[in-house]
Design an enzyme around this catalytic site. Structure first.
Site, mmCIF file in Angstrom:
data_model
loop_
_atom_site.group_PDB
_atom_site.id
_atom_site.type_symbol
_atom_site.label_atom_id
_atom_site.label_comp_id
_atom_site.label_asym_id
_atom_site.label_seq_id
_atom_site.Cartn_x
_atom_site.Cartn_y
_atom_site.Cartn_z
ATOM 1 N N GLU A 21 -8.619 1.574 -4.424
ATOM 2 C CA GLU A 21 -9.659 1.248 -3.433
ATOM 3 C C GLU A 21 -10.428 2.498 -3.020
ATOM 4 O OE1 GLU A 21 -8.535 -1.335 -0.215
ATOM 5 O OE2 GLU A 21 -10.397 -0.963 0.881
ATOM 6 N N GLU A 72 0.836 -1.199 0.000
ATOM 7 C CA GLU A 72 0.000 0.000 0.000
ATOM 8 C C GLU A 72 0.871 1.249 0.000
ATOM 9 O OE1 GLU A 72 -2.723 -0.160 3.300
ATOM 10 O OE2 GLU A 72 -3.458 -2.159 2.743
HETATM 11 O O1 KIV Z 1 -6.389 -7.042 2.048
HETATM 12 C C1 KIV Z 1 -7.187 -7.097 1.102
HETATM 13 O O2 KIV Z 1 -8.054 -7.965 1.031
HETATM 14 C C2 KIV Z 1 -7.068 -6.068 0.069
HETATM 15 C C3 KIV Z 1 -8.160 -5.986 -0.949
HETATM 16 C C4 KIV Z 1 -9.396 -5.481 -0.341
HETATM 17 C C5 KIV Z 1 -7.747 -5.183 -2.125
HETATM 18 O O3 KIV Z 1 -6.128 -5.343 0.065
#
Ligand code: KIV
Length: 306
Positions: free
Chosen positions: A195, A128
């Site tokens: 997201e 991220e």
């Molecule tokens: O951790 C997760 O499941 C994610 C998705 C929602 C993209 O990062």
């Protein structure tokens, strides 16, 4: 040729995902955290499986993804790898780098990514963050690890963001997210999760990138979509975000099935005759009241089950 634990040679690669974008074929991604789920989603034909750190909330019961460790991610990724192999699935496998495993230094980040690939069996890692992670991504890609970016609502920054809220709604933040996306692509990311951003912004970002965008709460213009498996299966009635579509009501189905099981155990309807083993070779050995502990055979029913 088998490459790893019985996996087919023709797995969907990062190059195949890019070709899907080029020919306008949407990419279907779903999360999985264990072998059974992986087998089922693999058999259902998903293009990619994400071992998301959402397992912190879905599997571990935490309120955020922050307590998830690299050991947890390796453990769950390896299970999912085995489940996909058992299904003979072609799905591409991505594992999340958890909070704390890649932020402190590029060296640590590369080691964490390599561990998730080597021990967890994933083909790529997801992290991220935006332009701040360009150097980290470059280093991972140079080390041979494909990286999926993730911008917009980044749950590992929940405290900084002030909650799980839609990102990029004003022009300045939208511009910053577009810059982030371009920076991640330039650094070598092969795909980017968008997201919870406005659908208009996702359309612009998707149009400006050569690599696929995978949306969750980012509208239909993204090159692919990702959902958390338990959300799409309707396993938690209390979790109803706008971006989730429930394709089943498994929460109700599970509660109903387990409720019927409990009732049948209580009223002796289960197990029934068809669930019972019989043996004509059973010999009962009488058990004297004052049986001594040094007897040669244990008391009770002897003989092999048939
Ligand atoms: O951790 C997760 O499941 C994610 C998705 C929602 C993209 O990062």
């Amino acid at each position: 040729m088998s490459t790893q634990s019985g996996a087919p040679a023709r797995r969907i690669t990062i190059h195949e995902l890019r070709r899907m974008k080029e020919r306008g074929e949407k990419i279907a991604v779903v999360t999985a955290y264990d072998a059974t789920a992986a087998r089922l989603v693999g058999e259902a034909g998903v293009d990619a499986v994400l071992v998301g750190d959402s397992l912190g909330m879905v599997v571990q019961g935490h309120e955020s993804t922050l307590p998830v460790t690299l050991d947890h991610m390796v453990y769950h990724s390896a299970m999912v790898r085995r489940g996909l192999a058992r299904a003979g699935a072609r799905a591409h496998l991505v594992g999340d780098l958890p909070f704390g495993s890649y932020q402190a230094s590029a060296d640590e980040a590369v080691k964490a990514a390599m561990r998730l690939v080597a021990e967890g069996g994933v083909e790529a890692v997801k992290l991220e963050g935006g332009a701040d992670y360009v150097e980290v991504i470059r280093r991972m890609v140079r080390a041979g690890v494909p990286v999926m970016g993730h911008i917009g609502l980044t749950p590992q920054s929940v405290h900084k963001l002030g909650g799980y809220v839609v990102q990029g709604k004003d022009a300045e933040r939208a511009q910053a997210l577009l810059r982030d996306a371009r920076a991640l692509e330039a650094a070598g990311a092969y795909a980017i999760v968008l997201e919870c951003i406005p659908t208009e912004l996702a359309r612009i970002i998707t149009g400006q990138l050569g690599i696929p965008t995978i949306g969750i709460g980012a509208g239909p213009s993204c090159d692919g979509q990702v959902l958390v498996l338990t959300d799409l299966l309707g396993m938690d009635k209390s979790f109803t975000p706008k971006f989730v579509k429930r394709y089943a009501e498994l929460g109700d189905a599970v509660a109903g099935a387990v409720g019927r099981y409990v009732a049948e155990v209580k009223d002796r309807a289960f197990p029934a005759e068809e669930h019972v083993f019989h043996s004509s070779a059973v010999r009962l050995v009488p058990v004297p009241d004052d049986a001594e502990d040094d007897r040669e055979e244990p008391p009770g029913v002897m003989g092999a089950p048939v």
